[in-house]
Motif scaffolding. Sequence first.
Motif, PDB file in Angstrom:
ATOM      1  N   PHE A  11       0.824  -1.208   0.000  1.00  0.00           N
ATOM      2  CA  PHE A  11       0.000   0.000   0.000  1.00  0.00           C
ATOM      3  C   PHE A  11       0.863   1.265   0.000  1.00  0.00           C
ATOM      4  O   PHE A  11       0.480   2.287  -0.573  1.00  0.00           O
ATOM      5  CB  PHE A  11      -0.943   0.001   1.200  1.00  0.00           C
ATOM      6  CG  PHE A  11      -1.888  -1.181   1.237  1.00  0.00           C
ATOM      7  CD1 PHE A  11      -2.085  -1.970   0.103  1.00  0.00           C
ATOM      8  CD2 PHE A  11      -2.568  -1.524   2.392  1.00  0.00           C
ATOM      9  CE1 PHE A  11      -2.941  -3.061   0.124  1.00  0.00           C
ATOM     10  CE2 PHE A  11      -3.430  -2.606   2.422  1.00  0.00           C
ATOM     11  CZ  PHE A  11      -3.615  -3.381   1.295  1.00  0.00           C
ATOM     12  N   THR A  12       2.033   1.178   0.621  1.00  0.00           N
ATOM     13  CA  THR A  12       2.952   2.322   0.578  1.00  0.00           C
ATOM     14  C   THR A  12       3.427   2.547  -0.857  1.00  0.00           C
ATOM     15  O   THR A  12       3.468   3.689  -1.339  1.00  0.00           O
ATOM     16  CB  THR A  12       4.155   2.083   1.505  1.00  0.00           C
ATOM     17  OG1 THR A  12       3.691   1.839   2.831  1.00  0.00           O
ATOM     18  CG2 THR A  12       5.084   3.293   1.510  1.00  0.00           C
ATOM     19  N   ALA A  13       3.760   1.479  -1.551  1.00  0.00           N
ATOM     20  CA  ALA A  13       4.180   1.591  -2.954  1.00  0.00           C
ATOM     21  C   ALA A  13       3.067   2.210  -3.799  1.00  0.00           C
ATOM     22  O   ALA A  13       3.328   3.055  -4.668  1.00  0.00           O
ATOM     23  CB  ALA A  13       4.562   0.218  -3.500  1.00  0.00           C
ATOM     24  N   ASP A  14       1.826   1.785  -3.568  1.00  0.00           N
ATOM     25  CA  ASP A  14       0.694   2.354  -4.310  1.00  0.00           C
ATOM     26  C   ASP A  14       0.603   3.856  -4.103  1.00  0.00           C
ATOM     27  O   ASP A  14       0.444   4.627  -5.055  1.00  0.00           O
ATOM     28  CB  ASP A  14      -0.614   1.698  -3.856  1.00  0.00           C
ATOM     29  CG  ASP A  14      -0.799   0.303  -4.426  1.00  0.00           C
ATOM     30  OD1 ASP A  14      -0.207   0.004  -5.475  1.00  0.00           O
ATOM     31  OD2 ASP A  14      -1.541  -0.482  -3.811  1.00  0.00           O
ATOM     32  N   LEU A  15       0.681   4.294  -2.855  1.00  0.00           N
ATOM     33  CA  LEU A  15       0.570   5.721  -2.548  1.00  0.00           C
ATOM     34  C   LEU A  15       1.658   6.529  -3.249  1.00  0.00           C
ATOM     35  O   LEU A  15       1.396   7.591  -3.824  1.00  0.00           O
ATOM     36  CB  LEU A  15       0.654   5.948  -1.040  1.00  0.00           C
ATOM     37  CG  LEU A  15      -0.581   5.621  -0.215  1.00  0.00           C
ATOM     38  CD1 LEU A  15      -0.244   5.656   1.274  1.00  0.00           C
ATOM     39  CD2 LEU A  15      -1.701   6.614  -0.502  1.00  0.00           C
ATOM     40  N   MET A  26       1.131   6.338  -7.340  1.00  0.00           N
ATOM     41  CA  MET A  26      -0.043   7.012  -7.901  1.00  0.00           C
ATOM     42  C   MET A  26       0.076   8.527  -7.765  1.00  0.00           C
ATOM     43  O   MET A  26      -0.395   9.271  -8.625  1.00  0.00           O
ATOM     44  CB  MET A  26      -1.339   6.498  -7.256  1.00  0.00           C
ATOM     45  CG  MET A  26      -1.538   6.821  -5.805  1.00  0.00           C
ATOM     46  SD  MET A  26      -3.146   6.253  -5.138  1.00  0.00           S
ATOM     47  CE  MET A  26      -3.046   4.483  -5.275  1.00  0.00           C
ATOM     48  N   ASN A  27       0.731   8.999  -6.731  1.00  0.00           N
ATOM     49  CA  ASN A  27       0.908  10.446  -6.586  1.00  0.00           C
ATOM     50  C   ASN A  27       2.040  10.972  -7.459  1.00  0.00           C
ATOM     51  O   ASN A  27       2.013  12.133  -7.875  1.00  0.00           O
ATOM     52  CB  ASN A  27       1.155  10.803  -5.114  1.00  0.00           C
ATOM     53  CG  ASN A  27      -0.116  10.811  -4.298  1.00  0.00           C
ATOM     54  OD1 ASN A  27      -0.932  11.715  -4.405  1.00  0.00           O
ATOM     55  ND2 ASN A  27      -0.315   9.777  -3.493  1.00  0.00           N
ATOM     56  N   ALA A  28       3.021  10.129  -7.753  1.00  0.00           N
ATOM     57  CA  ALA A  28       4.141  10.558  -8.600  1.00  0.00           C
ATOM     58  C   ALA A  28       3.764  10.613 -10.073  1.00  0.00           C
ATOM     59  O   ALA A  28       4.350  11.381 -10.841  1.00  0.00           O
ATOM     60  CB  ALA A  28       5.325   9.618  -8.406  1.00  0.00           C
ATOM     61  N   ALA A  29       2.796   9.812 -10.489  1.00  0.00           N
ATOM     62  CA  ALA A  29       2.482   9.678 -11.913  1.00  0.00           C
ATOM     63  C   ALA A  29       2.027  10.995 -12.523  1.00  0.00           C
ATOM     64  O   ALA A  29       1.289  11.756 -11.909  1.00  0.00           O
ATOM     65  CB  ALA A  29       1.399   8.624 -12.109  1.00  0.00           C
ATOM     66  N   ASN A  30       2.461  11.237 -13.760  1.00  0.00           N
ATOM     67  CA  ASN A  30       1.953  12.390 -14.509  1.00  0.00           C
ATOM     68  C   ASN A  30       0.501  12.191 -14.896  1.00  0.00           C
ATOM     69  O   ASN A  30      -0.299  13.120 -14.876  1.00  0.00           O
ATOM     70  CB  ASN A  30       2.785  12.627 -15.763  1.00  0.00           C
ATOM     71  CG  ASN A  30       4.216  12.996 -15.440  1.00  0.00           C
ATOM     72  OD1 ASN A  30       5.113  12.180 -15.602  1.00  0.00           O
ATOM     73  ND2 ASN A  30       4.449  14.206 -14.965  1.00  0.00           N
ATOM     74  N   ARG A  35       9.967  15.363  -4.195  1.00  0.00           N
ATOM     75  CA  ARG A  35      10.889  15.280  -3.057  1.00  0.00           C
ATOM     76  C   ARG A  35      10.207  14.633  -1.853  1.00  0.00           C
ATOM     77  O   ARG A  35      10.808  13.844  -1.116  1.00  0.00           O
ATOM     78  CB  ARG A  35      11.386  16.679  -2.684  1.00  0.00           C
ATOM     79  CG  ARG A  35      12.371  17.269  -3.674  1.00  0.00           C
ATOM     80  CD  ARG A  35      13.671  16.480  -3.686  1.00  0.00           C
ATOM     81  NE  ARG A  35      14.679  17.095  -4.542  1.00  0.00           N
ATOM     82  CZ  ARG A  35      15.847  16.553  -4.838  1.00  0.00           C
ATOM     83  NH1 ARG A  35      16.157  15.368  -4.359  1.00  0.00           N
ATOM     84  NH2 ARG A  35      16.703  17.166  -5.608  1.00  0.00           N
ATOM     85  N   TYR A  36       8.936  14.973  -1.636  1.00  0.00           N
ATOM     86  CA  TYR A  36       8.164  14.381  -0.541  1.00  0.00           C
ATOM     87  C   TYR A  36       8.036  12.876  -0.751  1.00  0.00           C
ATOM     88  O   TYR A  36       8.233  12.076   0.175  1.00  0.00           O
ATOM     89  CB  TYR A  36       6.787  15.050  -0.504  1.00  0.00           C
ATOM     90  CG  TYR A  36       5.856  14.590   0.594  1.00  0.00           C
ATOM     91  CD1 TYR A  36       6.150  14.812   1.941  1.00  0.00           C
ATOM     92  CD2 TYR A  36       4.647  13.962   0.289  1.00  0.00           C
ATOM     93  CE1 TYR A  36       5.280  14.420   2.941  1.00  0.00           C
ATOM     94  CE2 TYR A  36       3.770  13.560   1.280  1.00  0.00           C
ATOM     95  CZ  TYR A  36       4.086  13.790   2.608  1.00  0.00           C
ATOM     96  OH  TYR A  36       3.221  13.405   3.597  1.00  0.00           O
ATOM     97  N   ILE A  37       7.742  12.471  -1.980  1.00  0.00           N
ATOM     98  CA  ILE A  37       7.593  11.044  -2.292  1.00  0.00           C
ATOM     99  C   ILE A  37       8.925  10.322  -2.103  1.00  0.00           C
ATOM    100  O   ILE A  37       8.970   9.210  -1.548  1.00  0.00           O
ATOM    101  CB  ILE A  37       7.069  10.877  -3.728  1.00  0.00           C
ATOM    102  CG1 ILE A  37       5.619  11.369  -3.812  1.00  0.00           C
ATOM    103  CG2 ILE A  37       7.165   9.424  -4.190  1.00  0.00           C
ATOM    104  CD1 ILE A  37       5.078  11.478  -5.216  1.00  0.00           C
ATOM    105  N   GLU A  38      10.007  10.938  -2.557  1.00  0.00           N
ATOM    106  CA  GLU A  38      11.321  10.323  -2.355  1.00  0.00           C
ATOM    107  C   GLU A  38      11.622  10.123  -0.875  1.00  0.00           C
ATOM    108  O   GLU A  38      12.152   9.092  -0.463  1.00  0.00           O
ATOM    109  CB  GLU A  38      12.409  11.204  -2.978  1.00  0.00           C
ATOM    110  CG  GLU A  38      12.540  11.045  -4.478  1.00  0.00           C
ATOM    111  CD  GLU A  38      13.661  11.906  -5.039  1.00  0.00           C
ATOM    112  OE1 GLU A  38      14.049  12.892  -4.374  1.00  0.00           O
ATOM    113  OE2 GLU A  38      14.139  11.605  -6.145  1.00  0.00           O
ATOM    114  N   LEU A  85      12.299   6.671   3.870  1.00  0.00           N
ATOM    115  CA  LEU A  85      12.015   6.600   5.306  1.00  0.00           C
ATOM    116  C   LEU A  85      11.013   5.507   5.663  1.00  0.00           C
ATOM    117  O   LEU A  85      11.080   4.924   6.743  1.00  0.00           O
ATOM    118  CB  LEU A  85      11.491   7.950   5.801  1.00  0.00           C
ATOM    119  CG  LEU A  85      12.478   9.120   5.750  1.00  0.00           C
ATOM    120  CD1 LEU A  85      11.779  10.425   6.117  1.00  0.00           C
ATOM    121  CD2 LEU A  85      13.655   8.869   6.689  1.00  0.00           C
ATOM    122  N   LEU A  86      10.077   5.232   4.763  1.00  0.00           N
ATOM    123  CA  LEU A  86       9.018   4.264   5.052  1.00  0.00           C
ATOM    124  C   LEU A  86       9.220   2.951   4.300  1.00  0.00           C
ATOM    125  O   LEU A  86       9.249   1.877   4.895  1.00  0.00           O
ATOM    126  CB  LEU A  86       7.651   4.840   4.653  1.00  0.00           C
ATOM    127  CG  LEU A  86       6.885   5.663   5.659  1.00  0.00           C
ATOM    128  CD1 LEU A  86       5.565   6.129   5.058  1.00  0.00           C
ATOM    129  CD2 LEU A  86       6.618   4.859   6.925  1.00  0.00           C
TER     130      LEU A  86
END
Length: 806
Positions: free
Chosen positions: A461-465, A468-472, A782-785, A790-791
């Motif tokens: 679920f972390t990978a999904d988040l 999906m937010n990084a995608a253009n 940067r937030y996603i990275e 970290l997670l």
Amino acid sequence: MSELIEAVIGSEEKGDLREFASFLRQQEKRYLLRNDILTAFSEYATNRQKPENFYKSSNLEKLIYYTQEIIREDSNLYLIIRPKIASQEVYRLTEDLAVDRITVQELLDLRDRFVNHFHPHEGDLLELDFGPFYDYSPTIRDPKNIGNGVQLLNRYLSSKLLQEPGQWQEALFNFLRVHTYNGVQLLIDERIRSQQQLSDRVKKALTFLNDLPNHQSYEEFRFELQTMGFAPGWGNTAGRVRETLEMLDESIDSSDRQTLEAFLSRIPMVFKIVLVSPHGWFGQEGVLGRPDTGGQVVYVLDQAKGLEKQLQEDITLAGLDVLNIHPKVIILTRLIPNSDGTRCNQRLEKVYGTENAWILRVPFREFNPNMTNNWISRFEIWPYLETYAIDAEKELLAEFHGRPDLIVGNYSDGNLVAFLLARRLKVTQCNIAHALEKSKYLFSNLYWQESEEAYHFSLHFTADLLAMNAANFIMTSTYQEIVGTPDSVGQYESYKCFTMPDLYHVVNGIELFSPKFNVVAPGVNENVYFPYTRHEDRIESDRDRLEQMLFEREDPTQIFGKLEDPRKHPLFSMARLDRIKNLTGLAECFGKSQELQAHSNLILIAGKLRVEETTDREERAEIEKLYRIIDEYNLHGKIRWLGVRLPKSDSGEIYRIIADRQGIFVQPALFEAFGLTILESMISGLPTFATQFGGPLEIIQDKVNGFYINPTHLDETAERILEFISKCDRDPHYWHEISQRAIDRVYSTYTWKIHTTRLLSLARIYGFWNFTSQENREDLLRYIESLFYLLFKPRAQRLLEQHMQR
């Protein structure tokens, strides 16, 4: 206060609400989902002998209908209400009917307490909130337009061109001049040095082109255009070049949404595409029916073929044949050294029927060869994906002789790799989830710790988040994949707000009203799957061989069951043997209905026949369950279970053979994100009964070109199938009517030509948006990275350490 609650409390039904709340407090369940709530309300109305209109049209009934969850804590009831699609409100209802609206954070704390039975300390759990990062982008207002994001984006871009013409015309000019192919300049060259000069030269070029016949080949006037600063890429004829430049001229002077979309869709900027699908057995032969391999392989292979074909057509129309440009599509997947007779150990394999589409297999690094040399379940794949992306980047750069233009992720793991690659290569990223596991496993986030050893949902679920937010942009097969229906939550919607107790809270996991979401349904391979009536395209020897396999051949290594009467109309289904696909549920439905057994045989093509042949825990459990059902209902002589792996050409003919015998296709999944087998059966001419949970609701029009079933209601499912069979007995033409309507439905809506044209149009439009908004996206990335390191990464490292011990 919610209008729904206020309507009850402010009326004579306030007493009914008090009684129903008291009724719920007496129930054993403390966490009720929508079906539980509706069942409880029905029981309450029956026990209190309420009139029928109370159950169907009272204010309390409306409140109950829109309530998705009820959580009981002490004497308080917490109502999670979904008054409209993509909207949620949460209220606490006390014993004396006081109503308080509570925040998302309070709801997540409540869910934590429900699991852990203690009050969490304030401030000691990480909160994830992606909401602020969407402030820079336009937002859809009407929920019915969700999934049509490109229209909003085009309106936004065209309005910017009007409101801030200087800035946005400069952005458009800079965008046009960055396009090259292998170092060759496209569209505009150094002779055009400014936005104003571009505008002037466009008008000059249009004057020149007006004197040429529409059909005149670009090669005959290309050098005259180049002296004005226009490099190749505008069109292959004078008429095509003139059309494209007129669109540009209109976009510069007075842009509108349709013109801008049409213009951006023509820009030759996509030549090299990567389709990422790491997990499972990915190949062209001998892989279907294996664990983690099903519609994924069919979809991606057909998409690759369609994209290469469409890219070549676009290149020709753009006039780029003069530069000898050829597209290239690479399916990036995993190399499996112990390939079990498949070609999954081959580094490079050409996709059949293409000029330049390839399967590129990159191995996982050998942290522990006992693991990495073999197939690894999609639930265990996470520790290897970061290094896989690093290794894959080098391989892709070598194969393409440079960067790709577009990266398309498939499934959760493919989308994470697509993010890592797109971030490193700085190219446009598209995600296709196909199915999000969070929706398929009930309470999977709440009780993640109990299933972590088997499923590793904390990583999933972390990978999904992150992805999906990084995608253009995100492509879905259906609208409800994003935001569900009026009475069911969508897959992406389920990521909006949830908790993983003791790990993190998600207060805003995805912006559902973002223009990144677009519904683009897949197609079906019309060379393999076509109507049973096209006898001239069918191969008689294949039909005879497969008929023998389906109905008569005896082979205990691959086939279970001998039919007493092979002439009965077949009920047919084909899927993996796992819990969600629910083939055991279909077998039980068949077993419980003597009438169905009298009319039909059940034919299943599914997985393996023996538990010792598989290492997948769900497949083992379903094999054992299917044998139990066959024995319990004494289905011997009435069922054929084929544990075979079929090439696609055989699967296409099998649908047609079932149609020859006026059979029925049943897709009984507990949930189906889309349903490629539904398209395959319908285009073959088979009347199709499919689950009402998920994508089939948008493919099939009930009782018009197919039928819905609720696979959890076995008796009702049997009744619906029997109703169809009875109608066919009364009216022999009825089967043919439904058959033809099913065929027409697929040809009108679900072809790869429609899909790939739309996908490439989106890639170009979002490519322009990505180019103009890169600075605004950097804070999000940067937030996603940060969350990745970290997670995700520490948990992946812990799983890798477990793998090292195996």
